[in-house]
Scaffold this active site. Structure first.
Site: not given
Length: 581
Positions: A305, A307, A146, A309
Site C-alpha cells: 500500500d 505507505d 495509508s 506497511d
C-alpha cells in the site's frame, strides 16, 4: 462555539491565509458542508488522525497539523526528561501536501526547542519506526493516509520504542491538543533558522542502507535466495507509494534478479491515477500487475500500500491462474514457514510467541501448538503487537517470532514496532522460492495445512456511514448490541460473549464472567456454536462499522456455505437494528 461561529472566525482571522479563506468563501451557501467542516475538531484517536484535506477544524490542513504537533511538543516537554534533545523523526508518503505538512510539523517542533529529523523524500512507514529506534529519538511522526483515496491525508504519532502511541499516551497527547483553543498561539519558525540552529536535520541514504541491511539480516534462507533467487519470477507494484524506495532494492539485494516492477505504478503519484483505490486488499488494484505477471510468467506478485506497511501476495496456481492470498492465509503461511525453518535450523526458541489481533485467524493456534509456541491475542491495531514486543524484550519472558493482522499487516524481527511490508515482501519471496525448490507452491502448502488443521475461513463486511449522522448511527448500533446482549446471533447460539469496552467475558452456558486483561476498546466479540466467531467494532480510521466473520469446517465447500449463510443472516439483523435510528 457553534460550527457557524468557527466558520466565520476562520474567514475573518488574520491568522488564516488567503487561499484558505477563498476555499471557505466558495462554500458560503452550502450550510451542510460548513457544518461538516466545523462541527467538531478533527478526531485525534489512539494513533493520530486521518481525514479529507481542506479548510476547517474537521479537515486535514496545515493549521490542524500545526495544532496537533504543538500538542505533541507540549507532551514531550511535560512528560519526558530529555525528549527535546533526543528529538523526533518525521517521514511522509506520496500524497498531496505530505511534504508540506511534514515540514510544518518539523518547524513547530523546532520552535519548541525539539530536535527534528526529517526525511528528504517519501519513505515507508516501517522505516520511520526503524529510524526512531536507530536514532534513539523520543518519537516519530508519519504523514500518511495509508490506502485511503487521494483526497485524504493523515498524521500518525510514534513513541521511543518505535511503536504507535498506545491509549494512555494518546489520551495525554489529546489532552495537550485540546488545551490549545487558539490556533494563533501555536509556535513555528523559519526553515533555514531551524537548520542553522541544529533543530532541523535532514536524513536519507544512511538510514535507508542501515534499514535494508537489517531486513536482510532478519530473513531466513537468504543463502538460498542469493544462490537461486533468479529461479523465481516476481512482479512488484508499490501502487504509486513509498514501497518504491525500499522493496525493489531489497529484493534485488537478496538475489531476486528476475524482478519486474510495474512501470505505470513505480513512482509516487498523489492521485493514484491507475487505480480506483490504492488498497492491496482490492483485487482491482492488481490489474496492471496481473498483466505484467502474465507477460513475464511470474511465480509471485507482490503489492504494497502507499505507505508500505501492508503487503498482499498473489500466486500462480497449477493451471497458470493467479490466486490472491488474504491476510489470514498469508499470516498462516508465514507462521508455518518461520516455525518450520527455525526448527530445521535448531534455533526454535523454547519460549517463542506469535502475536495476532483478536480478529485474525485462529488457525495459527493449532499450527503453533505443534511447535510448542504460544499465540497471544491483542486488540486490533498493530501498536498493541508492538507494545507486547517491547514488553517481552524488556522482561525476556517470551521470544517474539511473528506478529500479524488480517488486514495484511505483518512483522518479523524486532527492528521496528509497526507492520513492515518490505520485510513481508522479502519473506514472501524467500518462502515462495524455498517451496518452489521443493516442488510445491504456496497454494499447495496452504492446502496441506487446511487438510491437517481444518478449513478456517474468514471475511469482513463494513457499513460505511459518512458525516455526523453516520457517526451517530454507528455509535447507537454498537450500543444497542451491547445493551441487548443477544443469546442468539444469525441463528446460532452464543456460547461466549466478550465486551472489550467493559473488559468482561461472559460464558453463557456456565453462567460465569471473567475479566479481559487488555486495554478497553469499543469491541464486541461472540463465540458461537459450530466454531463460528463474530467480532464487531467501529473503524478507528474511517467512518465504518466493521463485522468480522470466522468459521471452521472440514472442507472449502462447507466453509464457504456456512460463511455465506452466517453473513447474510447477521447483516439482515443489523439492518433491522439500524432502521430504528
Amino acid at each position: 462555539m457553534s460550527y457557524m461561529s468557527r466558520y466565520r472566525d476562520w474567514l475573518v482571522s488574520d491568522y488564516f491565509d488567503e487561499e484558505t479563506k477563498q476555499e471557505l468563501e466558495a462554500i458560503q451557501d452550502d450550510e451542510a458542508e460548513i457544518e461538516d467542516r466545523f462541527y467538531k475538531n478533527m478526531d485525534f484517536g489512539t494513533g493520530g488522525m486521518r481525514g479529507k484535506m481542506g479548510a476547517g477544524t474537521n479537515r486535514i490542513n496545515k493549521y490542524v497539523i500545526r495544532k496537533a504537533t504543538q500538542g505533541l511538543a507540549n507532551y514531550i516537554i511535560n512528560y519526558s526528561d530529555d525528549g527535546q534533545e533526543k528529538g523526533v523523526v518525521i517521514a511522509y508518503d506520496s500524497r498531496h501536501n505530505s511534504p508540506e505538512f511534514s515540514l510544518e510539523a518539523a518547524l513547530v517542533l523546532a520552535a519548541n526547542g525539539i530536535k527534528t529529523y526529517l526525511f528528504t523524500g517519501m519513505r515507508a512507514t516501517p522505516e520511520l519506526s526503524y529510524a526512531v529506534r536507530e536514532l534513539n529519538a523520543i518519537g516519530g511522526i508519519v504523514v500518511t493516509a495509508s490506502h485511503n483515496p487521494p483526497e485524504y491525508n493523515g498524521y500518525k504519532v510514534y513513541w521511543e520504542d518505535g511503536g504507535q502511541v498506545v491509549p494512555g499516551q494518546a489520551r495525554d497527547i489529546i489532552a495537550e491538543i485540546e488545551e490549545i483553543d487558539d490556533f494563533s498561539i501555536v509556535k513555528t519558525m523559519d526553515e533555514m533558522e531551524a537548520v542553522n540552529e541544529g533543530l532541523l536535520n535532514y536524513i536519507g541514504a544512511e538510514i535507508d542502507e542501515s534499514y535494508q541491511k537489517t531486513l536482510i539480516d532478519i530473513l531466513p534462507d537468504t543463502e538460498l535466495a542469493l544462490e537461486k533467487g533468479s529461479n523465481l519470477a516476481v512482479v512488484y507494484t508499490p501502487l504509486h507509494g513509498t514501497g518504491s524506495t525500499i522493496v525493489p532494492q531489497l529484493l534485488s539485494e537478496l538475489g531476486f534478479s528476475n524482478l519486474h516492477v510495474v512501470p505505470e505504478q513505480a513512482d509516487g503519484d498523489p492521485d493514484f491515477s491507475t487505480v480506483e483505490s490504492p488498497n492491496p486488499e482490492d483485487r482491482e488494484a492488481f490489474e496492471l500487475a496481473l498483466k505484467l505477471a502474465e507477460k513475464k510468467d511470474a511465480d509471485l506478485i507482490i503489492a504494497t500500500d502507499p505507505d508500505c506497511d501492508r503487503m498482499a501476495p498473489a500466486v500462480k496456481d497449477a493451471e497458470g491462474n493467479y490466486q490472491f492470498l488474504n491476510g489470514n492465509e498469508t499470516g498462516v503461511l508465514f507462521a508455518d514457514f518461520l516455525l518450520r525453518e527455525a526448527k530445521a535450523a535448531g534455533n526454535l526458541p523454547d519460549n517463542g510467541v506469535i502475536i495476532k489481533s483478536i480478529v485474525s485467524t485462529d488457525m495459527v493456534l493449532d499450527i503453533a501448538a505443534d511447535y510448542g509456541v504460544e499465540v497471544l491475542d491483542v486488540l486490533t491495531g498493530f501498536k498493541f503487537i508492538g507494545e507486547k514486543i517491547t514488553e517481552f524484550e524488556k522482561t525476556g519472558e517470551k521470544e517474539f517470532i511473528l506478529g500479524f493482522e488480517e488486514s495484511l499487516g505483518y512483522l518479523i524481527g524486532k527492528h521496528a514496532r509497526d507492520k513492515d511490508a518490505a520485510a513481508a515482501a522479502g519473506l514472501a519471496a524467500v518462502m515462495a522460492l524455498k517451496y518452489k525448490e521443493e516442488g510445491v507452491n504456496l497454494l499447495q502448502r496452504l492446502a496441506e495445512l487446511r487438510e491437517k488443521y481444518g478449513y478456517f475461513l474468514e471475511d469482513l463486511e463494513s457499513i460505511r456511514l459518512e458525516g455526523k449522522e453516520g457517526q451517530e448511527v454507528i455509535t447507537k448500533t454498537i450500543a444497542s448490541l451491547r445493551e441487548e446482549s443477544p443469546e442468539k446471533i444469525a441463528g446460532r447460539q452464543v456460547k461466549v460473549a466478550k465486551d472489550f469496552k467493559l473488559a468482561k467475558t461472559t460464558y453463557l452456558e456456565e453462567d460465569r464472567e471473567e475479566e479481559i486483561k487488555l486495554p478497553k476498546s469499543n469491541v464486541l466479540q461472540y463465540l458461537l456454536e459450530g466454531d463460528a466467531k463474530l467480532t464487531i467494532r467501529p473503524s478507528g480510521t474511517e467512518p465504518k462499522l466493521k463485522f468480522y466473520f470466522a468459521v471452521r469446517e472440514k472442507d472449502q465447500a462447507a466453509a464457504e456455505s456456512e460463511l455465506a449463510e452466517f453473513k447474510e443472516k447477521l447483516m439482515a439483523e443489523v439492518e433491522e437494528i439500524m432502521d430504528d435510528f
